[in-house]
Design an enzyme around this catalytic site. Sequence first.
Site, PDB file in Angstrom:
ATOM      1  N   HIS A  72      32.564   6.705  -3.070  1.00 15.07           N
ATOM      2  CA  HIS A  72      33.011   6.880  -1.681  1.00 15.07           C
ATOM      3  C   HIS A  72      33.398   5.534  -1.089  1.00 15.07           C
ATOM      4  O   HIS A  72      32.621   4.587  -1.129  1.00 15.07           O
ATOM      5  CB  HIS A  72      31.888   7.509  -0.835  1.00 15.07           C
ATOM      6  N   TYR A 200      27.813  11.120   9.672  1.00 14.18           N
ATOM      7  CA  TYR A 200      26.560  10.890  10.407  1.00 14.18           C
ATOM      8  C   TYR A 200      26.878  11.175  11.879  1.00 14.18           C
ATOM      9  O   TYR A 200      27.720  10.487  12.467  1.00 14.18           O
ATOM     10  CB  TYR A 200      26.103   9.436  10.276  1.00 14.18           C
ATOM     11  N   TYR A 384      25.330  -1.082   4.691  1.00 13.01           N
ATOM     12  CA  TYR A 384      25.356   0.255   4.093  1.00 13.01           C
ATOM     13  C   TYR A 384      25.658   0.182   2.590  1.00 13.01           C
ATOM     14  O   TYR A 384      25.020   0.872   1.793  1.00 13.01           O
ATOM     15  CB  TYR A 384      26.388   1.144   4.808  1.00 13.01           C
TER      16      TYR A 384
END
Length: 389
Positions: A72, A200, A384
């Site tokens: 991703h 999210y 992240y």
Amino acid sequence: MRTQVAIIGSGPAGLLLGQLLTNAGIDNIILDRVSKDYILGRVRAGVLEEGMVDMLDRAGAGERMHREGLPHDGFSLAFDGRDHRIDLFGLTGRRVMVYGQTELTHDLMDKREASGDSSVYEATNVTPHDFDGAGPYVTYEKDGVTHRIDCDFIAGCDGYHGVSRKSVPESALKSYERIYPFGWLGILAEVPPVSHELIYANHPRGFALCSMRSHTRSRYYIQCALDEKIEDWSDDRFYDELRRRLPAEHAESMVTGPSFEKSIAPLRSFVAEPMRFGKLFLVGDAAHIVPPTGAKGLNLAASDVYYLFDGLLGYYADKSSAGIDAYSERALKRVWRAVRFSWSMTTMLHRFPDTGEFGQKIQEAELDYLVSSKAASTALAENYVGLPY
Ligand code: RFL
Ligand code: PHB
């Protein structure tokens, strides 16, 4: 019985460490209190940092992940009725891999079986002894018989509820903890994900996360109260609530279908310091827990293993204790950064019972700043995809 490293716990941390040791010719035995099938029945993490991907490759267990995992390049933050993409690859040159912890654990177990190494499942009363002295050993019971394994080192990879951390005298440990006033209700369903990237979502009704395991299997979560009962959440009620927390375009296009797993997980941040006591090392969830919002728990287990393996390799190959002496400090430095990131994602995205409409406005302002400032988006993306080891 004698081995060089006795490993307590056959989760990702124990299996990864075991395989790296085996590949380097260092003898090890893994003990777990439950069965292989039980471990493989647990549904947990789904997002792997590049560091974890590299570790799996180093262990020689990355082949299926590269074939079936989904790289991703970004994810979405949804708030105020809209989606805002964080371009992980554009901002950092790095990406994450979506591949289930269950699959990764399966691959490591298969690799271990092929290497012919010892693992003992359904071992009861596993107990580490004398790790403060020169002759550490581990005892356990299996089929009513008590066994003893003498070793050079013990790796406590037995998760938050394990025996390793509890064996350390309380006075030698300092713990830090935050318990959040909510949990995550999650489902797995054989339906195509609502979006090809993770979403999210911050919403006045509470947080929601749309994740996946494949192009045909979705993993969805909603924030819930800690006293919610799973029996009260039919699939229809779950999907209705999830849709209400997402931007309209996703709510309208979502494909729903029966769930085959449904569970509630509480959220906590926890760190025990130090991560080494003489010949005993704490690794992964045994030493620290983060709320899943930043997708860091499994990835921290991998960086702990990296530092410990480095130390053990130095000890056996070069007769140097420098690496094992530095283990706790090196691991904790990275752990605290991930604890901070997971706490900040959790704080920014969830509904807290005591902050009201003011809290909601502050979160929206923070999110708005995050998605409109390249500096802020880059800081988020860097954390992240995973800070360097
Ligand atoms: P584990 O996986 O808990 O494995 C510990 C093993 O030790 C065994 N054990 C014992 N064995 C012998 N004697 C005893 N007394 C024992 N006590 C326990 C247990 O049976 C078990 O097999 O720890 P490990 O290896 O440190 O791995 C940590 C990860 O499992 C954990 O951090 C992640 O799952 C956290 N997590 C996530 N992490 C990520 O990096 N990305 C994610 O997307 C992510 N999502 C999640 C998550 C955790 C979740 N839950 C349910 C806690 C999502 C959720 C919902
Ligand atoms: C998951 O797919 O289970 C998952 C993904 C991202 C998270 C937490 C869990 O932050």
